[in-house]
Design a protein around this motif. Structure first.
Motif, PDB file in Angstrom:
ATOM      1  N   GLU A 668       0.815  -1.212   0.000  1.00 11.51           N
ATOM      2  CA  GLU A 668       0.000   0.000   0.000  1.00 11.51           C
ATOM      3  C   GLU A 668       0.855   1.272   0.000  1.00 11.51           C
ATOM      4  OE1 GLU A 668      -3.354  -0.157   2.810  1.00 11.51           O
ATOM      5  OE2 GLU A 668      -2.779  -2.247   3.166  1.00 11.51           O
ATOM      6  N   ASP A 669       2.078   1.191   0.523  1.00  8.73           N
ATOM      7  CA  ASP A 669       2.947   2.377   0.576  1.00  8.73           C
ATOM      8  C   ASP A 669       4.033   2.353  -0.492  1.00  8.73           C
ATOM      9  OD1 ASP A 669       1.636   3.637   2.636  1.00  8.73           O
ATOM     10  OD2 ASP A 669       2.896   2.773   4.213  1.00  8.73           O
ATOM     11  N   TRP A 670       3.944   1.435  -1.455  1.00  6.19           N
ATOM     12  CA  TRP A 670       5.003   1.312  -2.448  1.00  6.19           C
ATOM     13  C   TRP A 670       5.164   2.593  -3.267  1.00  6.19           C
ATOM     14  CZ3 TRP A 670       9.325  -0.601  -3.765  1.00  6.19           C
ATOM     15  CH2 TRP A 670       9.782  -0.544  -5.074  1.00  6.19           C
ATOM     16  N   GLU A 671       4.061   3.226  -3.634  1.00  4.83           N
ATOM     17  CA  GLU A 671       4.157   4.429  -4.453  1.00  4.83           C
ATOM     18  C   GLU A 671       4.844   5.568  -3.721  1.00  4.83           C
ATOM     19  OE1 GLU A 671       0.416   5.582  -5.962  1.00  4.83           O
ATOM     20  OE2 GLU A 671       0.161   3.804  -7.230  1.00  4.83           O
ATOM     21  N   LYS A 672       4.827   5.543  -2.384  1.00  2.00           N
ATOM     22  CA  LYS A 672       5.466   6.596  -1.602  1.00  2.00           C
ATOM     23  C   LYS A 672       6.991   6.483  -1.601  1.00  2.00           C
ATOM     24  CE  LYS A 672       1.529   6.866   1.593  1.00  2.00           C
ATOM     25  NZ  LYS A 672       1.100   6.708   3.008  1.00  2.00           N
ATOM     26  N   ILE A 673       7.506   5.302  -1.928  1.00  2.00           N
ATOM     27  CA  ILE A 673       8.953   5.077  -1.841  1.00  2.00           C
ATOM     28  C   ILE A 673       9.572   4.642  -3.169  1.00  2.00           C
ATOM     29  CG2 ILE A 673       8.827   4.471   0.603  1.00  2.00           C
ATOM     30  CD1 ILE A 673       9.064   1.556  -0.202  1.00  2.00           C
ATOM     31  N   SER A 674       8.784   4.444  -4.185  1.00  2.00           N
ATOM     32  CA  SER A 674       9.288   3.879  -5.451  1.00  2.00           C
ATOM     33  C   SER A 674      10.309   4.787  -6.137  1.00  2.00           C
ATOM     34  CB  SER A 674       8.118   3.595  -6.401  1.00  2.00           C
ATOM     35  OG  SER A 674       7.407   4.791  -6.677  1.00  2.00           O
ATOM     36  N   HIS A 675      10.297   6.078  -5.819  1.00  2.00           N
ATOM     37  CA  HIS A 675      11.221   7.010  -6.473  1.00  2.00           C
ATOM     38  C   HIS A 675      12.607   7.000  -5.855  1.00  2.00           C
ATOM     39  CE1 HIS A 675       9.857   9.177  -2.889  1.00  2.00           C
ATOM     40  NE2 HIS A 675      10.927   9.952  -3.014  1.00  2.00           N
ATOM     41  N   ILE A 676      12.773   6.323  -4.718  1.00  2.00           N
ATOM     42  CA  ILE A 676      14.044   6.376  -3.974  1.00  2.00           C
ATOM     43  C   ILE A 676      15.091   5.507  -4.657  1.00  2.00           C
ATOM     44  CG2 ILE A 676      15.138   5.880  -1.744  1.00  2.00           C
ATOM     45  CD1 ILE A 676      12.457   6.517  -0.426  1.00  2.00           C
ATOM     46  N   GLN A 677      16.280   6.066  -4.875  1.00  2.00           N
ATOM     47  CA  GLN A 677      17.338   5.369  -5.623  1.00  2.00           C
ATOM     48  C   GLN A 677      17.905   4.175  -4.862  1.00  2.00           C
ATOM     49  OE1 GLN A 677      20.214   8.373  -6.505  1.00  2.00           O
ATOM     50  NE2 GLN A 677      18.836   9.565  -7.796  1.00  2.00           N
ATOM     51  N   ARG A 678      18.298   4.393  -3.611  1.00  2.00           N
ATOM     52  CA  ARG A 678      18.890   3.309  -2.811  1.00  2.00           C
ATOM     53  C   ARG A 678      17.880   2.895  -1.747  1.00  2.00           C
ATOM     54  NH1 ARG A 678      24.376   5.211  -0.536  1.00  2.00           N
ATOM     55  NH2 ARG A 678      23.293   7.213  -0.384  1.00  2.00           N
ATOM     56  N   LEU A 679      17.268   1.762  -1.997  1.00  2.00           N
ATOM     57  CA  LEU A 679      16.167   1.305  -1.165  1.00  2.00           C
ATOM     58  C   LEU A 679      16.492  -0.072  -0.596  1.00  2.00           C
ATOM     59  CD1 LEU A 679      13.254   1.816  -0.193  1.00  2.00           C
ATOM     60  CD2 LEU A 679      12.458   0.758  -2.313  1.00  2.00           C
ATOM     61  N   TYR A 680      16.491  -0.181   0.741  1.00  2.00           N
ATOM     62  CA  TYR A 680      16.821  -1.448   1.411  1.00  2.00           C
ATOM     63  C   TYR A 680      15.712  -1.766   2.415  1.00  2.00           C
ATOM     64  CZ  TYR A 680      21.366  -0.121  -0.459  1.00  2.00           C
ATOM     65  OH  TYR A 680      22.376   0.271  -1.286  1.00  2.00           O
ATOM     66  N   ILE A 681      14.980  -2.856   2.163  1.00  2.00           N
ATOM     67  CA  ILE A 681      13.918  -3.287   3.062  1.00  2.00           C
ATOM     68  C   ILE A 681      14.247  -4.713   3.496  1.00  2.00           C
ATOM     69  CG2 ILE A 681      11.452  -3.637   3.349  1.00  2.00           C
ATOM     70  CD1 ILE A 681      11.004  -1.624   1.130  1.00  2.00           C
ATOM     71  N   LEU A 682      14.626  -4.880   4.756  1.00  2.00           N
ATOM     72  CA  LEU A 682      15.106  -6.159   5.256  1.00  2.00           C
ATOM     73  C   LEU A 682      14.201  -6.700   6.345  1.00  2.00           C
ATOM     74  CD1 LEU A 682      18.881  -5.176   5.560  1.00  2.00           C
ATOM     75  CD2 LEU A 682      17.681  -6.076   3.560  1.00  2.00           C
ATOM     76  N   GLU A 683      14.452  -7.953   6.691  1.00  2.00           N
ATOM     77  CA  GLU A 683      13.664  -8.585   7.765  1.00  2.00           C
ATOM     78  C   GLU A 683      13.906  -7.856   9.093  1.00  2.00           C
ATOM     79  OE1 GLU A 683      11.454 -10.835   7.529  1.00  2.00           O
ATOM     80  OE2 GLU A 683      11.730 -11.324   5.409  1.00  2.00           O
TER      81      GLU A 683
END
Length: 683
Positions: A668-683
């Motif tokens: 649901e929040d993907w569109e809020k962060i999709s523009h970010i160049q270096r994106l790290y989402i970990l466990e």
């Protein structure tokens, strides 16, 4: 053969060896005058002056070598010079051979180009420099002069087995982490220089140290497994004393310390005497009770390491080594006292020494400091728990003094600019010269100092009722740039009455009774730009307008009384804060306007278990570039307005609810962060 015959034979051998360089200069002269060399320079339009200069240099060498040949038998330095000349001439001959070969190949290429169209490219020098690896099918060529072989630790190179003209070999390089066997016949090649990283002594003559005897070794060599030498005479057959090109040597034993023949060890190392040209030496796990006499007679030695020689009972007069700069003595458990013998001469001992290290000297009790170390800059003493005596008194302050785990020291510390002291008893400090002081203390007498620029103290409690500092007087250190106080159980406040224009960084960590920062910091600490307060649960809320206006970095960790609401007033009118680190703060959301300065470029939020959402307050940070969210298990909402477009780095870890909402293309929040160049989402 009689004595006269033997003498004549010896002289003949010496003359033959010495004349090698001279003969090679004559060969080089002939090549310089050859038509191929001259044609090559003409066709290529190369600098004729270069050719003339090379010829002049070789003529000079020839004249000097003639004179040196007569003097070599009375002066060993002349002989050493002759050997270097010989190598230089051989290099010159190699260069001329390369030019001659290139000239021939270019002529061949011109002939081929007349019969064929297209470009013909050949690798020049590929035959002269040859590298052989396991399984390689390419064969060494007759023209090869520089040969290297790379093997695994369990492989041997027994010979060339090719039509190589070994008489023309100049260098043989063998790289293998344990070499045990060398190819037969290398020692008979008088022009050959051998380079090898390590050699491990095996059992029997075929794998013994005698293999090194005739080799002209160059550079550095580590000789291991010396315990395998069965007869001390075998060590003398390595002829290390004749290896004049060997400048770095490591001698290493591997043993069971329960069974040592000290006398044999002493004879072995005596026969391993290196050349006087040696510059770096390391002796590891040697089992003799004393070191050989040659150790303090190496005139050019610069670096010496004695490590793990547990049986040694006394140190040789190392102060006599005129060029020794770096001395490390580690794990000599047999040393109880270091006395005047260590210096050799009180008037000129250790005149070049710059770095001195004593480590893991578990029985060392007394240091007789009669000698002066006129150039010493770095002194390290670690894990010497029984040392009680005096330490050197320096006329010129040391650059660095590092003492650790010397619990019985009660002497005066040498003068130094940079001191690092950990668990070193009641060592007395000379505050007059200190610029940097890092120490672990259970006893501290603070003295006024106008030299200290960096002060870091770790408090070590030796009992529950230990009395430690309550108020730290910052005015005692008017030149201080950085202050770190860690683990003070009774520290309550920092007092300051005068303006400190130099203090730039302040860290207060693990001080459970610390309550307040200096009042009027904005006036008294105008240069403070980095404030770090961690694990100070009694820290009172900030007063509006109290923080210095030049603050750039703030870290607040586990300060439970420091409410988020108090940050709003504290950051008011401060436009310089760029980085904010918040950890272990009890808050559900950051919603109040003014909690975060608009100037922030980096925001780090960690270990806030009750934090549920990031609100508008974050989305309005138009300068924010980096955002880290870590260990916030209940965090599930990003701001409705989205994150600032300026963010280029987002790191989310251990935030399971938020991770689900930020899944690529599905969250649901993907569109809020999709523009970010270096994106790290970990466990």
């Amino acid at each position: 053969m009689g004595k006269k015959g033997k003498k004549c034979q010896t002289l003949k051998y010496r003359n033959t060896t010495a004349n090698c360089g001279i003969r090679n200069t004559k060969v080089a002269f002939q090549k310089l005058a050859s038509p191929q060399i001259l044609d090559f320079f003409r066709v290529r339009k190369l600098d004729q002056k270069l050719l003339f200069k090379l010829e002049t240099k070789l003529h000079s060498i020839h004249s000097l070598a003639d004179d040196a040949e007569r003097k070599q038998f009375t002066d060993p330095h002349v002989r050493s010079w002759l050997l270097k000349v010989k190598n230089a001439v051989l290099d010159a001959e190699d260069l001329l051979d390369d030019i001659q070969m290139l000239s021939k190949r270019e002529l061949d290429d011109e002939t081929e180009s007349q019969a064929f169209t297209g470009c013909t490219c050949k690798y020049v020098g590929g035959d002269i420099y040859f590298r052989w690896e396991v399984g390689q099918k390419e064969k060494i060529q007759k023209e090869t002069r520089h040969f290297s072989v790379e093997l695994d630790s369990d492989q041997n190179f027994d010979g060339f087995e090719t039509p190589c003209n070994t008489e023309r070999l100049r260098t043989f390089m063998r790289t293998a982490n344990n070499v045990k066997k060398m190819p037969m016949g290398l020692g008979k090649l008088k022009n050959l220089i051998v380079l090898m990283e390590s050699f491990n002594v095996g059992h029997g003559k075929e794998f013994g140290i005698q293999q090194l005897g005739e080799l002209n070794l160059d550079g550095s060599l580590s000789i291991g497994e010396l315990q395998n030498i069965e007869n001390s005479v075998d060590a003398s057959e390595a002829y290390l004393k004749n290896k004049t090109l060997l400048v770095k040597l490591k001698l290493q034993w591997r043993r069971n310390w329960d069974s040592i023949d000290s006398k044999k060890e002493e004879e072995v190392i005596k026969n391993l005497q290196p050349s006087e040209n040696l510059k770096e030496l390391a002796i590891l796990e040697y089992g003799g009770k004393q070191f050989p006499n040659w150790l303090h007679s190496l005139p050019y030695l610069v670096s010496l390491e004695l490590n793990g020689c547990k049986s040694c009972e006394r140190l040789p007069p190392l102060g006599l080594l005129p060029f020794l700069e770096d001395l490390s003595i580690d794990g000599l458990d047999g040393i109880v006292s270091i006395d005047a013998d260590f210096y050799g001469s009180n008037s000129s001992s250790f005149k070049s020494l710059q770095r001195l290290v004593f480590s893991h000297m578990r029985q060392w009790k007394k240091w007789e400091c009669k000698g002066v170390f006129p150039r010493l800059q770095y002194l390290t003493i670690t894990s010497c728990p029984k040392l009680k005596g005096e330490l050197p008194k320096q006329l010129i302050p040391l650059k660095t003094l590092y003492i650790r785990d010397c619990q019985q020291l009660e002497a005066s510390a040498p003068r130094a600019l940079d001191l690092m002291l950990y668990d070193c008893g009641k060592l007395h400090l000379d505050w007059a010269t200190i610029k940097i002081l890092t120490m672990e203390a259970s006893f501290l007498e603070i003295v006024w100092s106008n030299t200290i620029e960096y002060l870091c103290i770790f408090w070590k409690s030796i009992s529950d009722d230990c009395v430690s500092l309550r108020i730290f007087p910052l005015d005692f250190f008017p030149t201080l740039k950085r202050l770190e106080l860690i683990g003070f159980p009774n520290l309550q406040m920092i007092s300051v009455d005068h303006i400190h224009n130099h203090l730039e960084r302040m860290r207060i960590i693990k001080c459970p009774k610390f309550e307040s920062l200096p009042a009027n910091m904005h006036m008294l600490l105008p240069s403070l730009n980095d404030l770090n307060i961690e694990q100070c649960p009694k820290l009172e809320p900030f007063i509006e307008g109290a923080l210095p206006s030049n603050l750039k970095i703030i870290t607040l960790n586990n300060c439970s009384r420091l409410l988020v609401d108090s940050l709003k007033g504290a950051f008011k009118d401060i436009a310089s804060i760029e980085r904010l680190f918040i950890e272990k703060v009890d808050v559900e959301c950051f919603s109040d306007e003014g909690v975060f300065p608009l100037s922030l470029t980096e925001l780090y939020i960690r270990d806030c278990p009750n934090l549920e959402k990031l609100d508008y307050e974050v989305s309005r940070l138009s300068s924010l570039q980096s955002l880290t969210l870590n260990k916030c298990p209940n965090l599930q909402y990003l701001p409705k307005q989205g994150l600032p477009k300026s963010i280029s780095y987002l790191y989310i870890s251990s935030c399971p609810l938020l991770k689900q909402r930020c899944q690529k293309e599905r969250g649901e929040d993907w569109e809020k962060i999709s523009h970010i160049q270096r994106l790290y989402i970990l466990e």
